[in-house]
Design a protein around this motif. Structure first.
Motif, PDB file in Angstrom:
ATOM      1  N   LEU A  48      -2.665  -1.334  20.947  1.00  0.00           N
ATOM      2  CA  LEU A  48      -1.880  -1.982  21.998  1.00  0.00           C
ATOM      3  C   LEU A  48      -1.593  -1.014  23.140  1.00  0.00           C
ATOM      4  N   ILE A  49      -1.217   0.237  22.776  1.00  0.00           N
ATOM      5  CA  ILE A  49      -0.918   1.240  23.811  1.00  0.00           C
ATOM      6  C   ILE A  49      -2.179   1.528  24.630  1.00  0.00           C
ATOM      7  N   LYS A  50      -3.309   1.650  23.937  1.00  0.00           N
ATOM      8  CA  LYS A  50      -4.580   1.924  24.635  1.00  0.00           C
ATOM      9  C   LYS A  50      -4.896   0.784  25.618  1.00  0.00           C
ATOM     10  N   ALA A  51      -4.719  -0.471  25.162  1.00  0.00           N
ATOM     11  CA  ALA A  51      -5.016  -1.617  26.036  1.00  0.00           C
ATOM     12  C   ALA A  51      -4.067  -1.623  27.244  1.00  0.00           C
ATOM     13  N   GLY A  52      -2.784  -1.285  26.994  1.00  0.00           N
ATOM     14  CA  GLY A  52      -1.806  -1.238  28.081  1.00  0.00           C
ATOM     15  C   GLY A  52      -2.192  -0.188  29.110  1.00  0.00           C
ATOM     16  N   LEU A  53      -2.547   1.008  28.617  1.00  0.00           N
ATOM     17  CA  LEU A  53      -2.936   2.098  29.531  1.00  0.00           C
ATOM     18  C   LEU A  53      -4.204   1.723  30.299  1.00  0.00           C
ATOM     19  N   ASP A  54      -5.170   1.123  29.581  1.00  0.00           N
ATOM     20  CA  ASP A  54      -6.422   0.719  30.243  1.00  0.00           C
ATOM     21  C   ASP A  54      -6.154  -0.235  31.396  1.00  0.00           C
ATOM     22  N   THR A  55      -5.194  -1.149  31.197  1.00  0.00           N
ATOM     23  CA  THR A  55      -4.905  -2.127  32.243  1.00  0.00           C
ATOM     24  C   THR A  55      -4.484  -1.417  33.525  1.00  0.00           C
ATOM     25  N   PHE A  56      -3.617  -0.396  33.372  1.00  0.00           N
ATOM     26  CA  PHE A  56      -3.169   0.317  34.574  1.00  0.00           C
ATOM     27  C   PHE A  56      -4.254   1.218  35.134  1.00  0.00           C
ATOM     28  N   LEU A  57      -4.912   1.960  34.236  1.00  0.00           N
ATOM     29  CA  LEU A  57      -5.847   2.959  34.726  1.00  0.00           C
ATOM     30  C   LEU A  57      -7.090   2.338  35.344  1.00  0.00           C
ATOM     31  N   SER A  58      -7.493   1.143  34.873  1.00  0.00           N
ATOM     32  CA  SER A  58      -8.724   0.610  35.450  1.00  0.00           C
ATOM     33  C   SER A  58      -8.484  -0.358  36.600  1.00  0.00           C
ATOM     34  N   PHE A  59      -7.252  -0.784  36.804  1.00  0.00           N
ATOM     35  CA  PHE A  59      -7.029  -1.728  37.903  1.00  0.00           C
ATOM     36  C   PHE A  59      -6.092  -1.202  38.978  1.00  0.00           C
ATOM     37  N   SER A  60      -5.498  -0.013  38.754  1.00  0.00           N
ATOM     38  CA  SER A  60      -4.479   0.423  39.688  1.00  0.00           C
ATOM     39  C   SER A  60      -4.657   1.896  40.051  1.00  0.00           C
ATOM     40  N   TYR A  61      -4.395   2.203  41.324  1.00  0.00           N
ATOM     41  CA  TYR A  61      -4.399   3.610  41.736  1.00  0.00           C
ATOM     42  C   TYR A  61      -3.001   4.195  41.584  1.00  0.00           C
ATOM     43  N   PHE A  62      -2.088   3.377  41.060  1.00  0.00           N
ATOM     44  CA  PHE A  62      -0.694   3.801  41.002  1.00  0.00           C
ATOM     45  C   PHE A  62      -0.501   5.152  40.285  1.00  0.00           C
ATOM     46  N   PRO A  63      -1.124   5.357  39.096  1.00  0.00           N
ATOM     47  CA  PRO A  63      -0.889   6.649  38.427  1.00  0.00           C
ATOM     48  C   PRO A  63      -1.279   7.842  39.295  1.00  0.00           C
ATOM     49  N   VAL A  64      -2.411   7.722  40.017  1.00  0.00           N
ATOM     50  CA  VAL A  64      -2.854   8.836  40.872  1.00  0.00           C
ATOM     51  C   VAL A  64      -1.914   8.985  42.063  1.00  0.00           C
ATOM     52  N   ARG A  65      -1.525   7.832  42.626  1.00  0.00           N
ATOM     53  CA  ARG A  65      -0.593   7.863  43.750  1.00  0.00           C
ATOM     54  C   ARG A  65       0.739   8.467  43.310  1.00  0.00           C
ATOM     55  N   PHE A  66       1.168   8.119  42.088  1.00  0.00           N
ATOM     56  CA  PHE A  66       2.408   8.647  41.528  1.00  0.00           C
ATOM     57  C   PHE A  66       2.333  10.178  41.452  1.00  0.00           C
ATOM     58  N   MET A  67       1.156  10.666  41.007  1.00  0.00           N
ATOM     59  CA  MET A  67       0.987  12.124  40.913  1.00  0.00           C
ATOM     60  C   MET A  67       1.080  12.758  42.299  1.00  0.00           C
ATOM     61  N   SER A  68       0.460  12.122  43.289  1.00  0.00           N
ATOM     62  CA  SER A  68       0.491  12.681  44.649  1.00  0.00           C
ATOM     63  C   SER A  68       1.925  12.717  45.165  1.00  0.00           C
ATOM     64  N   ILE A  69       2.657  11.619  44.930  1.00  0.00           N
ATOM     65  CA  ILE A  69       4.035  11.562  45.443  1.00  0.00           C
ATOM     66  C   ILE A  69       4.901  12.628  44.775  1.00  0.00           C
ATOM     67  N   ILE A  70       4.774  12.733  43.427  1.00  0.00           N
ATOM     68  CA  ILE A  70       5.542  13.763  42.721  1.00  0.00           C
ATOM     69  C   ILE A  70       5.143  15.143  43.242  1.00  0.00           C
ATOM     70  N   GLY A  71       3.837  15.322  43.476  1.00  0.00           N
ATOM     71  CA  GLY A  71       3.330  16.598  43.998  1.00  0.00           C
ATOM     72  C   GLY A  71       3.970  16.929  45.336  1.00  0.00           C
ATOM     73  N   ILE A  72       4.039  15.939  46.220  1.00  0.00           N
ATOM     74  CA  ILE A  72       4.622  16.170  47.556  1.00  0.00           C
ATOM     75  C   ILE A  72       6.116  16.492  47.425  1.00  0.00           C
ATOM     76  N   ILE A  73       6.816  15.728  46.564  1.00  0.00           N
ATOM     77  CA  ILE A  73       8.265  15.962  46.402  1.00  0.00           C
ATOM     78  C   ILE A  73       8.513  17.363  45.843  1.00  0.00           C
ATOM     79  N   THR A  74       7.760  17.732  44.798  1.00  0.00           N
ATOM     80  CA  THR A  74       8.015  19.059  44.205  1.00  0.00           C
ATOM     81  C   THR A  74       7.633  20.176  45.178  1.00  0.00           C
ATOM     82  N   PHE A  75       6.580  19.920  45.985  1.00  0.00           N
ATOM     83  CA  PHE A  75       6.193  20.920  46.978  1.00  0.00           C
ATOM     84  C   PHE A  75       7.336  21.109  47.993  1.00  0.00           C
ATOM     85  N   ALA A  76       7.928  19.983  48.410  1.00  0.00           N
ATOM     86  CA  ALA A  76       9.031  20.061  49.385  1.00  0.00           C
ATOM     87  C   ALA A  76      10.215  20.805  48.769  1.00  0.00           C
TER      88      ALA A  76
END
Ligand code: UDP
Ligand code: MG
Length: 316
Positions: free
Chosen positions: A216-244
C-alpha cells in the motif's frame, strides 16, 4: 457489443466458482436489459498463485469458450496482472473486477448503463467503507492530496479497483510501458468523461487480502512520484529556505564575531543546527533515491511480466 471482464487472481481458488456463476448470471440480466446482442469475454490473470487457482481457471475455460486464462510466472502485483489482461482484451469496454466478490458483479449492469449513456470511465464508488475510521481518514487525506498535487482528474472519492473503461482508454493504457504503474491513476489521468456507481463494499468471505501495508505504501508513493513534481519542488523550496536561513546565520555569526567577540562556545546551537540540517539532507537524499530507483527500473526496459501458462495459444 462486446464486454470484457478483467480479473486478477491471487490465491482465489475458493472464490472462482461462485465468481464465475455470478458473472454469468449478470450477463444474462444484462442481455435482457439491452436490445442488441451482447458478447462476453472473461479474462482471468493468475498472478503467481500458490494454490489451485489456475487449475480452476483451466477447468472453467474448458466448459466456457468465453473464458481466457493467463498464468504469470510469479506474483507481479495486481496492477501488472490487470495490465496483462488488458493487453489481451478485445471488448468495446472492459470491466476490472476482483475475484474475491467484495465488489458485487451484479453492478456491472449499472456500469454498462452509465457507459451507454456516455461515460467513458465508470468507477465503483464505495459508499460505506468497511475498514476502520482511521483507514477512512487516511484515504480521504490521500485522495485530496492526489487530486490537488498529482492527478487533477482523479475522482475526489478515490478510484477504488472496480471500474468500467472504454476501449479507447484501455488501448491507451496498453501503450504505457512503465513498471511502477498505478493502473487506476493512469486511467483517471487520461482525462476522459467519468461517472460513478455507488455501492456498499462487502467483507471478504474467503481467502485473504493480497495487499499488505508495504504494498500500500509503495502504491501511495508511486502515485505521487509518477504523477507529480511536488516532491522535487518541495526539495527545491526547502533548499531555498535553508539556504536563506544559512546566509542569515553566517551574516549574524560574522557580525557577532566582529562586533562583540565570541565568548560562549554555543554547543547546543551547533548540535540543534546539525540535527536539523542532517535530517533535511537525508530526507532529500531519500526522495532522490525513490526517483533514482524508479528511473533505474524504467531504463532497463525489462518486460512487464512473464507468462507461465495460458488456456489458449493466441494469449501467449
Ligand atoms: N491480487 C493479485 N495480485 C496480488 C494481490 C491481489 O492479482 O498480488 C488480486 C486478488 O486476487 C483480487 C484482486 O487482486 O482478485 C484484489 O486484491 P485484494 O482483494 O487482495 O485487495 P483488497 O480488496 O484488499 O484491496
Ligand atoms: Mg479484495
Amino acid at each position: 457489443m462486446k464486454i470484457s471482464i478483467i480479473t486478477p487472481v491471487y490465491n482465489e481458488e475458493e472464490n472462482l466458482d461462485v465468481f464465475y456463476e455470478r458473472i454469468k448470471e449478470t450477463f444474462k440480466t444484462l442481455s435482457k436489459t439491452l436490445t442488441q446482442p451482447i458478447e462476453e469475454e472473461i479474462i482471468f490473470i493468475d498472478d503467481g498463485s500458490t494454490d489451485l487457482s489456475f487449475q480452476k481457471i483451466k477447468g472453467l475455460a474448458k466448459i466456457d469458450k468465453n473464458i481466457k486464462g493467463i498464468s504469470l510466472s510469479k506474483n507481479h502485483g495486481s496492477h501488472t496482472a490487470i495490465s496483462a489482461g488488458l493487453s489481451k482484451a478485445t471488448g468495446d469496454a472492459t470491466i476490472i473486477i476482483a475475484a474475491d466478490l467484495q465488489d458485487p458483479p451484479e453492478l456491472i449492469v449499472e456500469f454498462v448503463k452509465k457507459w451507454r449513456e456516455g461515460a467513458q470511465i465508470v468507477w465503483g464508488k464505495r459508499a460505506k467503507y468497511e475498514k476502520s475510521l482511521l483507514r477512512a481518514c487516511v484515504n480521504k487525506i490521500f485522495y485530496t492530496l492526489v487530486k490537488n498535487l498529482a492527478i487533477k482528474t482523479y475522482p475526489s472519492t478515490g478510484t477504488g479497483s472496480f471500474c468500467l473503461i472504454d476501449r479507447k482508454i484501455y488501448q491507451n493504457l496498453n501503450r504505457h510501458l512503465e513498471h511502477n504503474r498505478v493502473t487506476f491513476g493512469l486511467i483517471a489521468y487520461q482525462g476522459y468523461k467519468q461517472d460513478y456507481v455507488e455501492y456498499d463494499r462487502f467483507k471478504r468471505e474467503r481467502g485473504s487480502s493480497g495487499w499488505d501495508i508495504s504494498k500500500l505504501i509503495k502504491a501511495g508513493l508511486d502515485t505521487f512520484l509518477s504523477f507529480s513534481y511536488f516532491p522535487v519542488r518541495f526539495m527545491s523550496i526547502i533548499g531555498i529556505i535553508t539556504f536563506a536561513i544559512s546566509t542569515l546565520g553566517i551574516i549574524y555569526t560574522l557580525w557577532i564575531w566582529l562586533a562583540v567577540g565570541v565568548k560562549v562556545p554555543g554547543w547546543t546551537t551547533i548540535i540543534i543546527l546539525m540535527c536539523i540540517f542532517n535530517g533535511l539532507q537525508f530526507l532529500m537524499l531519500g526522495i532522490l533515491g525513490e526517483y533514482l530507483w524508479r528511473v533505474s527500473d524504467e531504463v532497463k526496459c525489462r518486460p512487464l511480466y512473464f507468462i507461465q501458462d495460458v488456456t489458449e495459444e493466441n494469449l501467449n
